[in-house]
Design an enzyme around this catalytic site. Structure first.
Site, PDB file in Angstrom:
ATOM      1  N   ILE A 150      43.610  36.929  46.379  1.00  0.00           N
ATOM      2  CA  ILE A 150      42.215  37.294  46.587  1.00  0.00           C
ATOM      3  C   ILE A 150      41.317  36.175  46.063  1.00  0.00           C
ATOM      4  CG2 ILE A 150      40.400  38.979  46.102  1.00  0.00           C
ATOM      5  CD1 ILE A 150      42.606  41.068  45.635  1.00  0.00           C
ATOM      6  N   CYS A 151      40.471  35.622  46.932  1.00  0.00           N
ATOM      7  CA  CYS A 151      39.504  34.592  46.579  1.00  0.00           C
ATOM      8  C   CYS A 151      40.214  33.400  45.914  1.00  0.00           C
ATOM      9  CB  CYS A 151      38.393  35.174  45.714  1.00  0.00           C
ATOM     10  SG  CYS A 151      36.920  34.122  45.599  1.00  0.00           S
ATOM     11  N   GLU A 152      39.800  33.016  44.709  1.00  0.00           N
ATOM     12  CA  GLU A 152      40.456  31.903  44.030  1.00  0.00           C
ATOM     13  C   GLU A 152      41.947  32.184  43.843  1.00  0.00           C
ATOM     14  OE1 GLU A 152      39.894  29.225  39.939  1.00  0.00           O
ATOM     15  OE2 GLU A 152      39.158  31.297  40.029  1.00  0.00           O
ATOM     16  N   GLY A 154      43.770  33.543  45.970  1.00  0.00           N
ATOM     17  CA  GLY A 154      44.395  33.161  47.228  1.00  0.00           C
ATOM     18  C   GLY A 154      44.720  31.678  47.269  1.00  0.00           C
TER      19      GLY A 154
END
Length: 368
Positions: A150-152, A154
């Site tokens: 998720i986000c960073e 990821g």
């Protein structure tokens, strides 16, 4: 010629003021009744499996019969908390996935402080994340597992999958930047502010910002996010809050979101420098120039199936920065899932929630 302007009689004004007064009185009463226990977030039962330094690995307790698929490790970033994926019971990606029979794990990076000022992304990916994978492999007797970044986080899983392709069965990315300069291609008004801000800084400015206290302060990043949506920031504590006070459930959800927003940890200093300089400024990831522990992260080395989920109206991670992954990895099994809403709305919005959990579970089931 008659005027089209609405006419407000004194009686209407008195009635409106009276209704507002009642709502404020009811809201004050509701506010006084709420206790901290009513606003708990991330309440899905889980057990601590492993910890090192300030990092912890948890395994969620099952809520449904297992589908027998490889375990799924949720990896959030260092900016914010994984609890966003389990904000409230009726809108929880975690609960949705558990109810669909997945074996779910999550890494919690804890509260990095000044002692972690020299911890790098290398340490998070090749150290902590790699150890989490090892523990899951040992506990489940599985050689490969699924990663959900998720986000960073990821970006962390993308790096891990590229450097350790034989250990990853499949990878799901959500709201994850890959090409940190692709906002210039999309160029949508109000989108990509962080990209523009990071590129406007000189490297020495970033060093001074971080070395002041050895980290990228969570409170500072919170103010940056607030500035990205100034009107929303100005109105949410009057108009939005006033509307929420009319409904206890809506009010509790409002408070849960505020609780998550307020719980923004500091980002370790050296890792923050890499994040801002190597990725946001120099765009090394998409160009296969990003190095971790002496190894170059090459997107073409990712051989596992990839599901890339993006928010269609994401002003923090513009869709183009995520979708840039297509054609860059070493597999043809690549799927995109664009969902309605913004950066956080993907996880808590009603429309997106109806699609996200089932979309991920169905996609993983086909690749079990």
């Amino acid at each position: 010629m008659s005027s089209s302007r609405p006419t407000i009689t004194p009686a209407d004004a008195v009635a409106e003021a009276s209704a507002l007064g009642r709502r404020l009185a009811e809201g004050a009463k509701l506010f006084g009744e709420i206790r901290d226990a009513d606003v708990q977030i991330a309440t899905t039962p889980k057990d601590l499996v492993w910890s090192q330094d300030k990092v912890s690995l948890y395994r969620y307790r099952p809520l449904a019969e297992s589908k027998g698929l490889p375990p799924v490790l949720i990896v959030y970033g260092l900016i914010g908390r994984y609890t966003m994926a389990d904000l409230q019971e009726d809108r929880s990606l975690v609960r949705n996935l558990l109810n669909l029979g997945l074996d779910l794990w999550v890494v919690d990076w804890g509260n990095p402080g000044r002692a972690e000022r020299f911890v790098t992304i290398d340490d998070y990916v090749d150290g902590y994340l790699a150890e989490c994978v090892n523990v899951i492999q040992e506990r489940t007797q599985r050689e490969r597992l699924n990663l959900l970044g998720i986000c960073e986080g990821g970006v962390f899983t993308t790096c891990y999958a590229a450097l350790n392709p034989d250990q990853v069965n499949a990878m799901v990315l959500t709201i994850t930047p890959i090409d940190f300069h692709a906002d210039q291609v999309d160029n949508r008004p109000g989108h990509g502010f962080i990209n523009l801000w990071a590129r406007s800084l000189r490297p020495e400015d970033i060093d001074r910002l971080i070395e002041t206290q050895g980290s990228l302060p969570g409170a500072f990043m919170g103010s940056v996010f607030s500035m990205m949506t100034p009107m929303r920031t100005l109105t949410k504590y009057n108009l939005d809050l006033l509307d929420a006070l009319a409904d206890k459930k809506k009010f509790l959800n409002f408070l849960r979101m505020e609780k998550w927003i307020a719980d923004r940890p500091d980002h370790p200093g050296e890792a923050a420098k890499q994040w801002l300089k190597d990725l946001y400024q120099e765009n090394k990831l998409v160009e296969s120039r990003f190095e971790l522990s002496g190894r170059t992260v090459k997107l073409s080395d990712i051989t596992c199936p990839v599901l890339n989920v993006f928010a269609k109206d994401d002003h923090i991670i513009p869709p183009a920065t995520s979708r840039a992954l297509q054609g860059k990895i070493g597999t043809q099994d690549y799927t995109e899932l664009g969902l309605p809403g913004g950066h956080v709305g993907v996880f808590v919005g009603g429309k997106a929630q109806a699609l996200l959990g089932s979309g991920i579970a169905d996609w993983l089931s086909a690749r079990g």
